[in-house]
Scaffold this motif. Structure first.
Motif, PDB file in Angstrom:
ATOM      1  N   CYS A  54       0.856  -1.179   0.000  1.00 49.71           N
ATOM      2  CA  CYS A  54       0.000   0.000   0.000  1.00 49.71           C
ATOM      3  C   CYS A  54       0.903   1.243   0.000  1.00 49.71           C
ATOM      4  CB  CYS A  54      -0.890  -0.012   1.236  1.00 49.71           C
ATOM      5  SG  CYS A  54       0.040  -0.028   2.771  1.00 49.71           S
ATOM      6  N   PRO A  55       0.342   2.418  -0.127  1.00 57.07           N
ATOM      7  CA  PRO A  55       1.180   3.632  -0.175  1.00 57.07           C
ATOM      8  C   PRO A  55       2.141   3.731   1.005  1.00 57.07           C
ATOM      9  CG  PRO A  55      -1.053   4.175  -0.789  1.00 57.07           C
ATOM     10  CD  PRO A  55      -1.073   2.733  -0.365  1.00 57.07           C
ATOM     11  N   ARG A  95       4.816   0.747   0.730  1.00 58.44           N
ATOM     12  CA  ARG A  95       5.584   0.898  -0.500  1.00 58.44           C
ATOM     13  C   ARG A  95       6.563   2.056  -0.383  1.00 58.44           C
ATOM     14  NH1 ARG A  95       2.917   1.117  -6.323  1.00 58.44           N
ATOM     15  NH2 ARG A  95       1.225   1.663  -4.937  1.00 58.44           N
ATOM     16  N   ALA A  96       6.137   3.114   0.300  1.00 56.46           N
ATOM     17  CA  ALA A  96       7.026   4.261   0.482  1.00 56.46           C
ATOM     18  C   ALA A  96       8.257   3.850   1.285  1.00 56.46           C
ATOM     19  CB  ALA A  96       6.283   5.404   1.179  1.00 56.46           C
ATOM     20  N   ARG A 112      10.383   1.797  -0.984  1.00 56.66           N
ATOM     21  CA  ARG A 112      10.981   2.664  -1.997  1.00 56.66           C
ATOM     22  C   ARG A 112      12.239   3.336  -1.441  1.00 56.66           C
ATOM     23  NH1 ARG A 112       9.123   6.821  -6.114  1.00 56.66           N
ATOM     24  NH2 ARG A 112      10.460   8.575  -5.604  1.00 56.66           N
ATOM     25  N   ASN A 156      10.737   6.421 -10.906  1.00 56.12           N
ATOM     26  CA  ASN A 156       9.962   5.303 -10.380  1.00 56.12           C
ATOM     27  C   ASN A 156      10.906   4.150 -10.061  1.00 56.12           C
ATOM     28  OD1 ASN A 156       8.048   3.437  -9.728  1.00 56.12           O
ATOM     29  ND2 ASN A 156       6.785   3.760 -11.540  1.00 56.12           N
ATOM     30  N   ASP A 188       0.528   3.663 -12.129  1.00 56.04           N
ATOM     31  CA  ASP A 188       0.745   4.143 -10.764  1.00 56.04           C
ATOM     32  C   ASP A 188      -0.297   3.648  -9.765  1.00 56.04           C
ATOM     33  OD1 ASP A 188       2.924   5.463 -11.565  1.00 56.04           O
ATOM     34  OD2 ASP A 188       2.111   7.488 -11.345  1.00 56.04           O
ATOM     35  N   TYR A 189      -1.481   3.315 -10.262  1.00 55.96           N
ATOM     36  CA  TYR A 189      -2.567   3.124  -9.309  1.00 55.96           C
ATOM     37  C   TYR A 189      -2.603   1.786  -8.575  1.00 55.96           C
ATOM     38  CZ  TYR A 189      -4.963   1.412 -13.610  1.00 55.96           C
ATOM     39  OH  TYR A 189      -5.308   0.787 -14.771  1.00 55.96           O
ATOM     40  N   THR A 206      -2.076  -1.249  -6.046  1.00 58.50           N
ATOM     41  CA  THR A 206      -1.731  -1.472  -4.641  1.00 58.50           C
ATOM     42  C   THR A 206      -1.865  -2.963  -4.376  1.00 58.50           C
ATOM     43  OG1 THR A 206      -4.044  -1.173  -3.977  1.00 58.50           O
ATOM     44  CG2 THR A 206      -2.637   0.766  -3.864  1.00 58.50           C
ATOM     45  N   TYR A 233      -6.342  -1.791  -6.942  1.00 59.78           N
ATOM     46  CA  TYR A 233      -6.093  -0.343  -6.984  1.00 59.78           C
ATOM     47  C   TYR A 233      -6.987   0.356  -5.961  1.00 59.78           C
ATOM     48  CZ  TYR A 233      -9.877  -1.135 -10.366  1.00 59.78           C
ATOM     49  OH  TYR A 233     -11.020  -1.570 -10.995  1.00 59.78           O
ATOM     50  N   GLY A 282      -6.618   2.917  -4.164  1.00 60.91           N
ATOM     51  CA  GLY A 282      -6.650   4.371  -4.032  1.00 60.91           C
ATOM     52  C   GLY A 282      -7.258   5.101  -5.217  1.00 60.91           C
ATOM     53  N   GLN A 303      -8.903   8.919  -5.838  1.00 59.96           N
ATOM     54  CA  GLN A 303      -8.106   9.835  -6.652  1.00 59.96           C
ATOM     55  C   GLN A 303      -8.934  10.429  -7.786  1.00 59.96           C
ATOM     56  OE1 GLN A 303      -4.330   8.157  -7.337  1.00 59.96           O
ATOM     57  NE2 GLN A 303      -3.674   9.734  -8.764  1.00 59.96           N
TER      58      GLN A 303
END
Length: 420
Positions: free
Chosen positions: A168-169, A172-173, A176, A201, A260-261, A263, A286, A288, A292
């Motif tokens: 998830c965001p 993943r952050a 990353r 990316n 990008d979308y 998850t 996806y 999110g 969005q």
RNA sequence: GUGGGCGUAGCUCAGUUGGUCAGUAGCGCCAGGUUGUGGCCCUGGAGGUCAUGGGUUCGAGUCCCAUCGCUCACCCCA
């Protein structure tokens, strides 16, 4: 000057169209039994929808869209994929209010301005599904199982399902950052495109084909170690359900899809025989995206499958069905007098649902027979002046090579018997 | 967008180191061999500005350059 179809587009001629119709029928039947409803959205949308939905920095949005200004000065884009439009329609018609879970499918053309190559076109066709409003990993497994069911039903084998979770965001952050920490010191060793990816990316460096980059990322931290508890347990459940359903898949920790979308769950179905463009189907969760696009927080999952690549795979595997576009009856006409009556008979047969071709030009019987043979007609009817006078018609079974004279009033019955 | 390969009849292709090279090629198409009958066979016929435009040469389908198109790969994706 001769005008050809634009680069990357193709005409689907009648013979090919039979295959398309067959594929579409099989696909629709699977969607039917899984209880998906069809949605037909416009093939163009406001550019902003794709920019926001797919992601401003994706290749699709940055350089592959067919975008133009309409007469009113609005920026319009030919859809490059289906998900954004479906989500838009879902919100616009407030489908969430109708049922708890919304299960939709689509089938139609998509447009991307890329340089064509094997298995890649500028106008290509996808079918796909979107499930909106369901969090359960059960639906992830069901969507993947449904995709494999479609290919199984079409008779394909040797397809591989690749599965991964991109988290998830939040997690993943974290990943990353960990990846950046690992790659940045060695960025000089990466290939040129990966140096660029590192900035735009970083996750995409993972699926670079360069052996050098693969070597570097092989020692990189693994995404699955960074998944948060929720994402990890979701992924585990998806795998458990797939195992239980007997769906064969392989975990591919390098699978990071380009949009990008996504998850959590991401997957692809690939056929190695296709060359460089070997994905026949790709999708994922996806969670999110709906938000969005301006909607309430709503989980979603779906996939898109390429029809051209599917048909190429059928060809390569020798799995194309035998489909006939042949008329059942070819009606030969000799001379001018019987023309009108022949037309009447043809119209009557057609009204009975019998696929009928008629001689229009008044050529020799021999020429007409050749045509009937070439068309692979099962039966030939011959109406000349003699038959006209007797109110009969000659019926010839082309396969048996036998013929007899039949009174007009018995014709439909006799034909139906002959056709079995 | 970048790079490689290719571009001769509707299709599949021959065409030798540039000198009848524009093919009697195969398939397809049309007509005839049957006065009202297909598939096999035979005969005849139509169809190409050799992608396009320049250049080299006494002479180019054959060599060079450019353009266009197709194709494969990179990028990315279905």
């Amino acid at each position: 000057m001769k005008i050809n179809a634009p680069k990357g587009t193709q005409d689907i001629l009648p013979e090919q169209a039979l295959i398309w119709q067959w594929v579409e029928k099989q696909v629709r039947e699977v969607f039917r039994v899984y209880n998906y409803g069809e949605v037909r959205t416009p093939i163009f949308e406001h550019t902003e929808l794709f920019a926001r939905g797919i992601g401003e920095t994706t290749d699709i949005v940055e350089k592959e869209m067919y975008t133009f200004l309409d007469q009113g000065g609005r920026s319009i884009t030919l859809r490059p994929e289906g998900t954004a439009s479906v989500v838009r329609a879902f919100l616009e018609h407030n489908l969430a209010a109708k049922t708890g879970v919304t299960k939709l499918f689509y089938f139609g053309p998509m447009f991307r301005q890329e340089k064509p190559q094997a298995g890649r076109f500028r106008q290509f066709h996808q079918f796909g599904v979107e499930v909106l409003g369901e969090n359960s990993p059960l639906i992830d497994a069901e969507v993947i199982a449904m995709a494999t069911e479609i290919y199984r039903r079409l008779g394909l084998d040797a397809l591989e399902v690749r599965l991964n979770s991109v988290g998830c965001p939040v997690c993943r952050a974290n990943y990353r950052q960990a990846l950046l920490d690992h790659l940045t010191p060695r960025s000089g060793e990466l290939c040129a495109s990966c140096q660029r990816r590192l900035v735009q990316n970083p996750l995409r460096v993972l699926d670079c084909k360069s052996p050098v980059c693969q070597g570097i990322t092989a020692e990189a931290p693994q995404l699955d170690q960074y998944l948060c508890e929720d994402c990890a347990s979701h992924f585990a459940a998806v795998r458990r359900y797939l195992d239980a359903m007997g769906v064969v898949y392989m975990i591919d920790s390098r699978l990071v899809r380009g949009l990008d979308y996504y998850t959590k769950t991401v997957f692809e179905v690939v056929y190695q025989g296709l060359g460089a463009q070997n994905a026949v189907c790709g999708g994922g969760r996806y969670d999110g995206l709906v938000q969005q696009c301006g909607g309430p927080p709503t989980p979603g999952i779906g996939f898109a499958a390429g029809v051209e690549r599917l048909i190429i795979t059928l060809e390569k595997q020798g799995k194309l069905p035998e489909l006939s576009g042949a008329p059942q009856v070819y009606l030969s006409v000799l001379g001018d007098a019987p023309k009108l009556k022949a037309f009447e008979i043809a119209q009557n047969l057609r009204a009975q649902g019998i696929r009928t071709e008629l001689e229009y030009a008044g050529r020799s019987l021999k020429a007409q027979m050749k045509t009937a043979d070439k068309l692979n007609a099962a039966l030939v009817l011959i109406l000349g002046e003699d038959e006209l006078a007797r109110e009969t018609i000659v019926l010839r079974n082309m396969k048996k090579g036998e013929q007899r004279e039949v009174p007009w009033r018995e014709l439909v019955t006799v034909i139906q018997e002959e056709l079995g």
